[in-house]
Design a protein around this motif. Structure first.
Motif, PDB file in Angstrom:
ATOM      1  N   LEU A  47       0.757  -1.104   0.108  1.00  0.00           N
ATOM      2  CA  LEU A  47       0.123  -0.098  -0.103  1.00  0.00           C
ATOM      3  C   LEU A  47       0.801   1.379  -0.253  1.00  0.00           C
ATOM      4  O   LEU A  47       1.458   1.373   1.148  1.00  0.00           O
ATOM      5  CB  LEU A  47      -0.283   0.329   1.108  1.00  0.00           C
ATOM      6  CG  LEU A  47      -2.340   1.113   1.268  1.00  0.00           C
ATOM      7  CD1 LEU A  47      -3.056   0.943   0.511  1.00  0.00           C
ATOM      8  CD2 LEU A  47      -2.413   0.664   2.974  1.00  0.00           C
ATOM      9  N   LYS A  48       0.257   1.930  -1.378  1.00  0.00           N
ATOM     10  CA  LYS A  48       1.138   3.253  -1.202  1.00  0.00           C
ATOM     11  C   LYS A  48       0.403   4.291   0.303  1.00  0.00           C
ATOM     12  O   LYS A  48      -0.839   4.517  -0.164  1.00  0.00           O
ATOM     13  CB  LYS A  48       1.274   4.194  -2.532  1.00  0.00           C
ATOM     14  CG  LYS A  48       2.315   5.288  -2.500  1.00  0.00           C
ATOM     15  CD  LYS A  48       2.150   6.376  -3.713  1.00  0.00           C
ATOM     16  CE  LYS A  48       2.745   7.571  -3.570  1.00  0.00           C
ATOM     17  NZ  LYS A  48       2.783   8.267  -4.749  1.00  0.00           N
ATOM     18  N   THR A  49       0.418   4.624   1.462  1.00  0.00           N
ATOM     19  CA  THR A  49       0.504   5.403   1.585  1.00  0.00           C
ATOM     20  C   THR A  49       0.158   7.235   1.550  1.00  0.00           C
ATOM     21  O   THR A  49       0.649   7.276   0.781  1.00  0.00           O
ATOM     22  CB  THR A  49       1.131   5.560   3.329  1.00  0.00           C
ATOM     23  OG1 THR A  49       2.401   6.082   3.398  1.00  0.00           O
ATOM     24  CG2 THR A  49       1.299   4.063   4.296  1.00  0.00           C
ATOM     25  N   PRO A  50      -0.722   7.900   1.898  1.00  0.00           N
ATOM     26  CA  PRO A  50      -1.222   8.972   2.150  1.00  0.00           C
ATOM     27  C   PRO A  50       0.452  10.033   1.791  1.00  0.00           C
ATOM     28  O   PRO A  50       0.610  11.259   1.537  1.00  0.00           O
ATOM     29  CB  PRO A  50      -2.013   9.752   2.722  1.00  0.00           C
ATOM     30  CG  PRO A  50      -3.140   8.562   3.615  1.00  0.00           C
ATOM     31  CD  PRO A  50      -1.610   7.319   3.477  1.00  0.00           C
ATOM     32  N   ASP A  51       1.452  10.107   2.627  1.00  0.00           N
ATOM     33  CA  ASP A  51       2.607  10.515   3.133  1.00  0.00           C
ATOM     34  C   ASP A  51       3.620   9.948   2.094  1.00  0.00           C
ATOM     35  O   ASP A  51       5.002  10.360   2.136  1.00  0.00           O
ATOM     36  CB  ASP A  51       2.955  10.654   4.891  1.00  0.00           C
ATOM     37  CG  ASP A  51       3.561   8.844   5.400  1.00  0.00           C
ATOM     38  OD1 ASP A  51       2.818   7.893   4.455  1.00  0.00           O
ATOM     39  OD2 ASP A  51       4.019   8.754   6.088  1.00  0.00           O
ATOM     40  N   GLY A  52       3.019   9.243   0.872  1.00  0.00           N
ATOM     41  CA  GLY A  52       4.193   8.406   0.037  1.00  0.00           C
ATOM     42  C   GLY A  52       5.175   8.203   0.245  1.00  0.00           C
ATOM     43  O   GLY A  52       6.298   7.037  -0.123  1.00  0.00           O
ATOM     44  N   THR A  53       4.880   7.029   2.020  1.00  0.00           N
ATOM     45  CA  THR A  53       6.066   5.892   1.996  1.00  0.00           C
ATOM     46  C   THR A  53       5.295   4.821   1.311  1.00  0.00           C
ATOM     47  O   THR A  53       4.075   4.301   0.891  1.00  0.00           O
ATOM     48  CB  THR A  53       6.304   5.218   3.662  1.00  0.00           C
ATOM     49  OG1 THR A  53       4.948   6.326   4.377  1.00  0.00           O
ATOM     50  CG2 THR A  53       6.653   7.451   3.564  1.00  0.00           C
ATOM     51  N   TYR A  54       5.407   3.296   1.741  1.00  0.00           N
ATOM     52  CA  TYR A  54       4.598   1.983   1.444  1.00  0.00           C
ATOM     53  C   TYR A  54       5.478   1.527   2.046  1.00  0.00           C
ATOM     54  O   TYR A  54       6.043   1.250   3.248  1.00  0.00           O
ATOM     55  CB  TYR A  54       6.407   1.326  -0.026  1.00  0.00           C
ATOM     56  CG  TYR A  54       5.640   2.814  -1.274  1.00  0.00           C
ATOM     57  CD1 TYR A  54       4.416   2.737  -1.877  1.00  0.00           C
ATOM     58  CD2 TYR A  54       6.778   3.140  -1.314  1.00  0.00           C
ATOM     59  CE1 TYR A  54       4.706   3.223  -2.944  1.00  0.00           C
ATOM     60  CE2 TYR A  54       6.869   4.574  -2.666  1.00  0.00           C
ATOM     61  CZ  TYR A  54       5.798   4.634  -3.314  1.00  0.00           C
ATOM     62  OH  TYR A  54       6.202   4.828  -4.572  1.00  0.00           O
ATOM     63  N   GLU A  55       4.148   0.747   2.786  1.00  0.00           N
ATOM     64  CA  GLU A  55       4.009  -0.514   3.730  1.00  0.00           C
ATOM     65  C   GLU A  55       3.480  -1.862   3.226  1.00  0.00           C
ATOM     66  O   GLU A  55       2.957  -1.439   2.386  1.00  0.00           O
ATOM     67  CB  GLU A  55       3.174  -0.260   4.855  1.00  0.00           C
ATOM     68  CG  GLU A  55       2.156   0.156   4.623  1.00  0.00           C
ATOM     69  CD  GLU A  55       0.997   1.197   5.844  1.00  0.00           C
ATOM     70  OE1 GLU A  55       1.818   1.892   6.572  1.00  0.00           O
ATOM     71  OE2 GLU A  55       0.119   1.344   6.434  1.00  0.00           O
ATOM     72  N   GLY A  56       3.671  -3.096   3.677  1.00  0.00           N
ATOM     73  CA  GLY A  56       2.546  -4.984   3.733  1.00  0.00           C
ATOM     74  C   GLY A  56       3.623  -5.942   3.622  1.00  0.00           C
ATOM     75  O   GLY A  56       5.034  -5.671   3.011  1.00  0.00           O
ATOM     76  N   PHE A  57       3.598  -6.833   3.491  1.00  0.00           N
ATOM     77  CA  PHE A  57       4.174  -7.767   2.802  1.00  0.00           C
ATOM     78  C   PHE A  57       5.030  -7.297   1.940  1.00  0.00           C
ATOM     79  O   PHE A  57       5.859  -8.244   2.040  1.00  0.00           O
ATOM     80  CB  PHE A  57       3.092  -8.936   3.467  1.00  0.00           C
ATOM     81  CG  PHE A  57       3.908 -10.082   3.700  1.00  0.00           C
ATOM     82  CD1 PHE A  57       4.437 -10.634   4.363  1.00  0.00           C
ATOM     83  CD2 PHE A  57       3.632 -11.328   2.246  1.00  0.00           C
ATOM     84  CE1 PHE A  57       5.670 -11.854   4.668  1.00  0.00           C
ATOM     85  CE2 PHE A  57       4.838 -12.452   1.528  1.00  0.00           C
ATOM     86  CZ  PHE A  57       5.583 -12.821   2.882  1.00  0.00           C
ATOM     87  N   ASP A  58       4.421  -7.589   0.778  1.00  0.00           N
ATOM     88  CA  ASP A  58       5.511  -7.653  -0.359  1.00  0.00           C
ATOM     89  C   ASP A  58       5.972  -6.280  -0.509  1.00  0.00           C
ATOM     90  O   ASP A  58       7.011  -7.069  -1.114  1.00  0.00           O
ATOM     91  CB  ASP A  58       4.297  -7.731  -1.943  1.00  0.00           C
ATOM     92  CG  ASP A  58       3.314  -8.292  -2.063  1.00  0.00           C
ATOM     93  OD1 ASP A  58       4.406  -9.819  -1.311  1.00  0.00           O
ATOM     94  OD2 ASP A  58       3.047  -8.570  -3.351  1.00  0.00           O
ATOM     95  N   VAL A  59       5.732  -5.634   0.330  1.00  0.00           N
ATOM     96  CA  VAL A  59       6.971  -3.863   0.633  1.00  0.00           C
ATOM     97  C   VAL A  59       8.109  -4.798   1.371  1.00  0.00           C
ATOM     98  O   VAL A  59       9.337  -4.831   1.242  1.00  0.00           O
ATOM     99  CB  VAL A  59       6.401  -3.340   1.084  1.00  0.00           C
ATOM    100  CG1 VAL A  59       7.408  -2.215   1.683  1.00  0.00           C
ATOM    101  CG2 VAL A  59       5.862  -2.639   0.197  1.00  0.00           C
ATOM    102  N   ASP A  60       7.944  -5.242   2.526  1.00  0.00           N
ATOM    103  CA  ASP A  60       8.726  -5.481   3.143  1.00  0.00           C
ATOM    104  C   ASP A  60       9.419  -6.911   2.570  1.00  0.00           C
ATOM    105  O   ASP A  60      11.302  -7.345   3.338  1.00  0.00           O
ATOM    106  CB  ASP A  60       8.292  -6.847   4.297  1.00  0.00           C
ATOM    107  CG  ASP A  60       7.677  -4.960   5.267  1.00  0.00           C
ATOM    108  OD1 ASP A  60       7.784  -4.432   5.524  1.00  0.00           O
ATOM    109  OD2 ASP A  60       7.283  -5.710   6.502  1.00  0.00           O
ATOM    110  N   VAL A  61       8.477  -7.879   2.143  1.00  0.00           N
ATOM    111  CA  VAL A  61       9.490  -8.998   0.787  1.00  0.00           C
ATOM    112  C   VAL A  61      10.224  -8.491   0.031  1.00  0.00           C
ATOM    113  O   VAL A  61      11.878  -9.116  -0.229  1.00  0.00           O
ATOM    114  CB  VAL A  61       8.968  -9.991   0.512  1.00  0.00           C
ATOM    115  CG1 VAL A  61       9.758 -11.093  -0.708  1.00  0.00           C
ATOM    116  CG2 VAL A  61       7.952 -10.788   1.913  1.00  0.00           C
TER     117      VAL A  61
END
Length: 271
Positions: A47-61
């Protein structure tokens, strides 16, 4: 893409070659960073968050794999990889690899290569909290929504619900809006993705999973055809599982949704 163990001479030659021929693509080998394709609209997964960062399982992988390839997080450029565009992004060289709930299947393997798999999900339905879908046969009476280019859409048409009214949109977020306003009866995709949507604060109490395991979806890391990175990516996945990082990523990203993930699958994409 910069290789960790490249000699100074090789790196210099490669840099000069790229300078002469560069076309600005995100997947250029030998550059100062790495470009990775992910989804931007899948809570819990990517997920691209409103502040422009990225989070989630696939991002961590993806971040973990990049680290094993020699890249720091600030050297990663994230590229949106909608389901229908993943093969094109790899073939065009826009990305170095893709980690985007990308199910491995034979049709896709004709166009791209895979490493992994790194995750096993099952296709299911997301329905409104007060609705019920008692069995697979009942799906044929529903209006479903899925995403263009996804295996979920193909499965509906070809396998378990050929009589269902299937609507396809570009993103799962569009499908979720249709489910909320009654335009569709269910959103169908992998249970890991659906659990992320159901767990979002604004969706709690509105939706639930139907609890139907309609298929096995083995997520792989998408690579350009004949890429020389597959062995390194597979090694990174094994290391991620062995050192406990894989389970930690599952717990942190999918645990809040009450989702019980399958154990890490055996790596099969080695040839």
């Amino acid at each position: 893409m910069r290789l960790r163990k490249a000699s100074a001479l090789a790196a210099t030659v490669l840099t000069l070659s790229l300078t002469a021929t560069a076309c600005g693509g995100g997947g250029d080998a030998g550059g100062d960073g790495i470009t990775i394709g992910i989804k931007f609209d899948q809570p819990g997964m990517a997920l691209k968050t409103p502040d422009g960062t990225y989070e989630g399982f696939d991002v961590d992988v993806a971040t973990y794999i990049a680290g094993e390839l020699g890249y720091e997080p600030d050297q990663i450029t994230w590229e949106e990889a909608p389901s229908a565009e993943r093969e094109t992004l790899l073939q065009r060289g826009d990305v170095d690899f893709i980690v985007a709930t990308y199910s491995i299947n034979e049709e896709r393997k004709q166009q791209v290569d895979f490493a992994g798999p790194y995750f096993l999900a099952h296709q299911d339905l997301l329905i409104r909290e007060d609705d019920e879908v008692p069995d697979v046969e009942a799906i044929n009476d529903l209006t479903l929504c899925s995403v263009t280019g996804s295996t979920s859409a193909s499965n509906v048409k070809e396998d378990f619900a050929p009589d269902a009214n299937l609507r396809e949109f570009g993103t799962y977020s569009e499908c979720l809006t249709g489910l909320e306003n009654g335009a569709v009866d269910a959103l169908t995709t992998d249970d890991s993705i659906l659990a992320g949507y159901a767990a979002q604060e604004q969706n709690q109490g509105k939706f639930k999973l139907a609890g139907l395991e309609l298929s096995d979806e083995f997520y792989g890391v998408g690579l350009p055809k004949d890429s020389d990175l597959r062995d390194q990516v597979n090694d990174a996945i094994r290391q991620m599982v062995d050192d406990g990082s894989w389970q930690r990523f599952v717990d942190e990203n999918l645990g809040p949704a009450g989702y019980e993930a399958e154990p890490a699958p055996e790596i099969t994409e080695t040839d």
